[in-house]
Design a protein around this motif. Structure first.
Motif, PDB file in Angstrom:
ATOM      1  N   TYR A   1       6.127   4.930   1.873  1.00 38.81           N
ATOM      2  CA  TYR A   1       5.833   6.363   2.011  1.00 38.81           C
ATOM      3  C   TYR A   1       7.044   7.166   1.551  1.00 38.81           C
TER       4      TYR A   1
ATOM      5  N   LEU B   1       0.854  -1.191   0.000  1.00 40.51           N
ATOM      6  CA  LEU B   1       0.000   0.000   0.000  1.00 40.51           C
ATOM      7  C   LEU B   1       0.885   1.234   0.000  1.00 40.51           C
ATOM      8  N   THR B   2       0.489   2.220  -0.796  1.00 49.04           N
ATOM      9  CA  THR B   2       1.170   3.508  -0.791  1.00 49.04           C
ATOM     10  C   THR B   2       0.120   4.597  -0.946  1.00 49.04           C
ATOM     11  N   TYR B   3       0.567   5.842  -1.032  1.00 53.26           N
ATOM     12  CA  TYR B   3      -0.362   6.960  -0.955  1.00 53.26           C
ATOM     13  C   TYR B   3      -0.272   7.840  -2.201  1.00 53.26           C
TER      14      TYR B   3
ATOM     15  N   SER C   1       0.887   2.639   9.938  1.00 54.31           N
ATOM     16  CA  SER C   1       1.196   1.319   9.397  1.00 54.31           C
ATOM     17  C   SER C   1       1.797   0.421  10.473  1.00 54.31           C
TER      18      SER C   1
ATOM     19  N   MET D   1      -5.033  -2.493   5.100  1.00 54.11           N
ATOM     20  CA  MET D   1      -3.652  -2.800   5.459  1.00 54.11           C
ATOM     21  C   MET D   1      -3.546  -4.159   6.141  1.00 54.11           C
TER      22      MET D   1
ATOM     23  N   CYS E   1      -2.229  -6.390   3.037  1.00 55.64           N
ATOM     24  CA  CYS E   1      -0.915  -5.807   2.738  1.00 55.64           C
ATOM     25  C   CYS E   1       0.196  -6.338   3.654  1.00 55.64           C
TER      26      CYS E   1
ATOM     27  N   CYS F   1       6.501  -0.268   7.343  1.00 59.75           N
ATOM     28  CA  CYS F   1       6.507   0.770   6.310  1.00 59.75           C
ATOM     29  C   CYS F   1       7.939   1.142   6.003  1.00 59.75           C
TER      30      CYS F   1
ATOM     31  N   THR G   1       3.914  -1.284   3.538  1.00 61.10           N
ATOM     32  CA  THR G   1       3.477   0.000   2.996  1.00 61.10           C
ATOM     33  C   THR G   1       4.718   0.818   2.620  1.00 61.10           C
TER      34      THR G   1
END
Length: 360
Positions: free
Chosen positions: A276, A202-204, A290, A267, A271, A297, A274
Motif C-alpha cells: 500500500y 496484492l496492491t490497489y 490485510s 488475499m 497472496c 502489508c 500486500t
C-alpha cells in the motif's frame, strides 16, 4: 437516547477496501445492540436494507429505493431531503458516518455528530490544476470542501479515528469538539491455509493522484525483476485504473472493485504479501484489513500508518531500493508476522455513545 444514522448516500455492493462501508455498517450494528440506545432510526437504501430486516423492535428502518446519486440529486439530498426526514424523526442525535451535513442544517433540536474521515481536499488544493481536475471536477472539490469546513464549524460533536486526522481537523477548526473513537474490526481470523502455496502479492489501483500508481508500478516492477522466482508471482491489482493505464506485464492481473468477501478470499488463498503506497491517508484501512486476514502489508511512510501497523512493515515512500529490501524481508518470511490488537465495534460504539452522552 434516541439516535438516527444515515446510510442512504452510500453504495454497499462493491469495494476495493472496507473504508467507510465498514465504519457505517459497523457503527449502525453496534448502536443496535448498545443498552443506552433506546430508539435507533436507520436511513438506508436497497443495497443495505436486508442487513437490518430482522433487527430488534427498538430499531426503525427508513428505506429508500436506491443510493442517493451524484450531482444535483446528491446536492438536493444533502441540503433538503435529509433535513426533512430528520425533522419527522426528531432524534436526540443525528450521526452522519460520511461526515457531510446540510450546509444549513434545519433539524430542529436534534444534535449533529459527523464522523469526519479526512480533509483530503487540502492535499489536492496544493496540486496543479491538471492533477486536481483528474480527481475532482473543480465545482465538486469546492462543494465538498465547503461542506467539510462547514461540518467542522456547526457540528456539535466530530467523531474521528486517528491522531493524525484529529490534528488536521484542528488545523482547520481549532475550536472543534472531537471524540477520537477509532474504527472497529472483527477479531483476527485464523491463519490462512497452505502458506507455501500462496505466492502472489496484492496492491490497489485508483484514479486518485494521492494513491501514487506511478510508485506502485515502479517499486513492484523493480522488485519482481530481481526475484529468481519472478515467473511464479502474480500481482493482483484491485480497483479502478486511471485512463490510459496499461498493465506492465502479463503477470499483473487487474480486478475491478470486489465484494469484500471476495477481496478477503483472494488475499487469504493466493497472496503472501500486500502493498500500500499513498501520499495521504487519514487512517489507512487496507493495511489493517490485510493484517486481520493474516497477510502482512508493507506500507509507505505516513503518520497514520505508524498508528495502525507495526513499524517493521513501513518503508520510505520514494526509495525503490528500500522497498525492494523490505519486500524481500516480508515475502521471504524474515520478519515474523504479528497482527496488532484492534478495537471491536462494540468497544468503538461504546466510546461513541459515551461521547454523545457527555455532550448532550
Amino acid at each position: 437516547m434516541k439516535i438516527a444514522i444515515v446510510l442512504t448516500d452510500q453504495s454497499f455492493l462493491r469495494t476495493k477496501s472496507m473504508g467507510i462501508f465498514n465504519i457505517s455498517m459497523g457503527l449502525a450494528k453496534g448502536l443496535m445492540h448498545h443498552p443506552d440506545v433506546k430508539e435507533l432510526h436507520i436511513l438506508c437504501n436497497n443495497e443495505c436494507g436486508d442487513t437490518f430486516k430482522d433487527c430488534p423492535s427498538h430499531v426503525k428502518l427508513h428505506l429508500l429505493d436506491k443510493p442517493v446519486p451524484r450531482r444535483f440529486e446528491r446536492v438536493w439530498w444533502d441540503q433538503f431531503g435529509l433535513s426533512a426526514h430528520i425533522r419527522k424523526i426528531s432524534p436526540d442525535w443525528l450521526i452522519l458516518p460520511k461526515g457531510f451535513p446540510p450546509y444549513f442544517p434545519f433539524i430542529g433540536k436534534t444534535k449533529l455528530a459527523c464522523y469526519v474521515h479526512d480533509v483530503c481536499w487540502e492535499y489536492y488544493e496544493t496540486k496543479p490544476a491538471a492533477v486536481r481536475n483528474k480527481a475532482f471536477p473543480r465545482h465538486e472539490l469546492l462543494y465538498f470542501k465547503a461542506l467539510s469546513l462547514r461540518a467542522l464549524k456547526i457540528t456539535d460533536l466530530i467523531l474521528t479515528h486517528s491522531k493524525f486526522n484529529e490534528s488536521r481537523i484542528l488545523a482547520h477548526e481549532p475550536n472543534a469538539t472531537i471524540a477520537r473513537i477509532g474504527i472497529g474490526f472483527e477479531p483476527p481470523l485464523s491463519a490462512p491455509e497452505n502458506d507455501s502455496n500462496r505466492r502472489d502479492i496484492l496492491t490497489y489501483a485508483s484514479t486518485f493522484h494521492h494513491k501514487r500508481m506511478d510508485l506502485v508500478m515502479q517499486h513492484i516492477s523493480a522488485w519482481i525483476a530481481q526475484r529468481p522466482d519472478r515467473n511464479q508471482i502474480k500481482v493482483h491489482l484491485v480497483g479502478s485504473l486511471p485512463d490510459s493505464f496499461k498493465l506492465p506485464q502479463e503477470n499483473w492481473v487487474h480486478h475491478p472493485r470486489l465484494p469484500f468477501s471476495e477481496l478477503c478470499q483472494l488475499m487469504r488463498q493466493q497472496c503472501r504479501m500486500t502493498v500500500y503506497i499513498s501520499d495521504y491517508e487519514s487512517f489507512g484501512m487496507p493495511p489493517v484489513e490485510s493484517f486481520l486476514n493474516g497477510v502482512p502489508c508493507i506500507a509507505s511512510d505516513f503518520p497514520s500508518f505508524h498508528e495502525n501497523i507495526p513499524e517493521s512493515y513501513i518503508f520510505p515512500k520514494e526509495d525503490t531500493a528500500a522497498f525492494i529490501a523490505k519486500a524481500n524481508e516480508v515475502y521471504d518470511g524474515k520478519i515474523p508476522f504479528e497482527c496488532p490488537t484492534y478495537p471491536t465495534w462494540a468497544e468503538v460504539t461504546d466510546r461513541c455513545v459515551r461521547a454523545l452522552a457527555d455532550h448532550s
